[in-house]
Each structure stands twice: as structure tokens, then as C-alpha cells.
Design an enzyme around this catalytic site. Structure first.
Site, PDB file in Angstrom:
ATOM      1  N   LYS A  31      -0.362   4.817   4.543  1.00  0.00           N
ATOM      2  CA  LYS A  31      -1.270   3.882   5.222  1.00  0.00           C
ATOM      3  C   LYS A  31      -0.678   3.499   6.572  1.00  0.00           C
ATOM      4  O   LYS A  31       0.489   3.111   6.671  1.00  0.00           O
ATOM      5  CB  LYS A  31      -1.507   2.636   4.366  1.00  0.00           C
ATOM      6  CG  LYS A  31      -2.550   1.694   4.960  1.00  0.00           C
ATOM      7  CD  LYS A  31      -2.941   0.616   3.970  1.00  0.00           C
ATOM      8  CE  LYS A  31      -3.951  -0.354   4.569  1.00  0.00           C
ATOM      9  NZ  LYS A  31      -5.213   0.306   4.947  1.00  0.00           N
TER      10      LYS A  31
ATOM     11  N   HIS B 233       0.841  -1.190   0.000  1.00  0.00           N
ATOM     12  CA  HIS B 233       0.000   0.000   0.000  1.00  0.00           C
ATOM     13  C   HIS B 233       0.879   1.245   0.000  1.00  0.00           C
ATOM     14  O   HIS B 233       2.095   1.170   0.205  1.00  0.00           O
ATOM     15  CB  HIS B 233      -0.920   0.031   1.222  1.00  0.00           C
ATOM     16  CG  HIS B 233      -2.097  -0.876   1.114  1.00  0.00           C
ATOM     17  ND1 HIS B 233      -2.046  -2.202   1.483  1.00  0.00           N
ATOM     18  CD2 HIS B 233      -3.366  -0.656   0.668  1.00  0.00           C
ATOM     19  CE1 HIS B 233      -3.229  -2.757   1.282  1.00  0.00           C
ATOM     20  NE2 HIS B 233      -4.047  -1.847   0.792  1.00  0.00           N
TER      21      HIS B 233
END
Length: 220
Positions: free
Chosen positions: A134, A130
Site C-alpha cells: 500500500k 495495511h
């Protein structure tokens, strides 16, 4: 699809803006906007959408109760106490909760539940990637996929660049490797699912639902 009146908690976040832009293309009206430094309301929302943080969930639930609004929540890193609050709210209004509103990921969940048993004597692992902003690792999606396999497999989490979301499940024995991979190309993959979920709540009286319930109803 019908247009709707909705609210967004986490309006200034990346997903909040994406949801607003996508819903606006259908003529939907955002009648409640909520963020740390923002509260605007022009009408009663049929459904409130929350992609903010666990700390905001209590206030989101209060707003749902006040307006008798359904709730679609995609906030990650929820704890059991948050789920208890959501299940209690679901006695009054429809609640759809998922860590991932991508249609592809939810199809992958069904595939893993059905077919991962064939790999029960193979080694298995998962790699998830990600963007570097995040906060949780492993991702909520990775945990969901591991639970669907009913195996305690290792998960490697990478946080790099602007990757929207990539999950690869790997099965291997001494002679071969099988990989099942899903990549989100943009946040639009999630906002499409969020709108499906929002419209789904308009058909329901109350209850606690997953995005798979939304998919299953759309297939009927």
C-alpha cells in the site's frame, strides 16, 4: 439482486480481480476491462468500477461520459482536483466515491460521529495497518475516521505483510482506555460493498454519493 453489465478500471489489480470473481458469482457480466496494458470491451457498461490509481481517473471519467455509465470509485490518494472532476461528472451520472467500501468501517464512521464527543477531554490516537504494497500513509480510511471525530488526532501507519486493513481508534485518560477496532479479514469485505454501490447507481439519475448513502438506502 439483479445482474448487471459493468466495467473495471484496474482489472489486473488485486481489487480488480477480487471484484471480478465476486461479481461473477452473481452472473454479472464484465463488458469492459481496462488496465495499463489492457483494453477489452464487448458491450456498454451500466456502471464502471475504478480501484486503480489517481492518474487513471481522467480516462475513467471519459469512459463514463462516452457510455453514460455510472461510476463507483475506491481509488485512494485523490486530490481536490480529482474530486472536482468527480463532482462535475456527478451532474450527468451517479457517482459513488469512498476510500473504504467495507460495511463495518462505514458503521464505525457513524459510531465515531455520534459518540466521540463523549471523549472530547480524553487523549485520542489511531493505529492503522495495511499490507506492505500500500502506497499511501495514512490510509484514506484513517483520514476519513479522523474527520468523523472532528479532532486532529495522531495516526500511526504500519505497512507489514499481507494485512488487508486494520484500524484501531484509542481513547485514554489517566484511569482507563477504550479501543474501537475494525479488521478486514479479506478483500471480500470490500467487494461486497462495491456490488451494493453498483446496484445502488442503477436506481439513481445522477448525483455524488458516499457508501453511507448506499447503506442508508438499503436500510429503508
Amino acid at each position: 439482486m439483479n445482474s448487471l453489465k459493468y466495467g473495471i478500471v484496474g482489472f489486473h489489480g488485486k481489487m480488480g480481480r477480487e471484484i471480478f470473481d465476486y461479481f461473477s458469482s452473481f452472473g454479472d457480466e464484465c463488458v469492459l476491462k481496462k488496465d495499463v496494458d489492457l483494453f477489452e470491451q464487448t458491450d456498454t457498461p451500466q456502471v464502471i468500477i475504478d480501484f486503480s490509481s489517481p492518474s487513471a481517473l481522467e480516462e475513467t471519467i471519459r469512459l463514463c461520459r462516452e457510455h453514460n455509465s455510472a461510476l463507483v470509485v475506491g481509488t485512494t490518494a485523490l486530490e481536490e482536483r480529482h474530486f472536482e472532476m468527480l463532482r462535475e461528472l456527478a451532474n450527468k451520472v451517479p457517482v459513488v466515491q469512498s476510500y473504504n467500501f467495507s460495511t463495518g468501517i462505514n458503521i464505525l464512521r457513524k459510531i465515531l460521529r455520534e459518540y466521540s464527543r463523549y471523549f472530547s477531554d480524553w487523549d485520542a490516537a489511531m493505529v492503522e495497518i495495511h499490507h506492505n504494497q500500500k502506497k499511501d500513509a495514512p490510509s484514506g480510511t484513517a483520514k476519513m475516521l479522523r474527520n468523523d471525530m472532528n479532532r486532529d488526532i495522531p495516526i500511526s501507519s504500519l505497512r507489514i505483510g499481507g494485512v488487508f486493513g486494520e484500524h484501531t481508534v484509542i481513547f485514554s485518560n489517566a484511569g482507563e482506555v477504550v479501543e474501537i477496532k475494525h479488521s478486514a479479514l479479506s478483500r471480500r469485505a470490500f467487494s461486497i460493498g462495491v456490488r451494493h454501490a453498483a446496484l445502488f447507481t442503477l436506481k439513481k439519475q445522477n448525483g455524488f454519493y458516499s457508501y453511507e448513502d448506499v447503506l442508508d438506502e438499503n436500510l429503508l
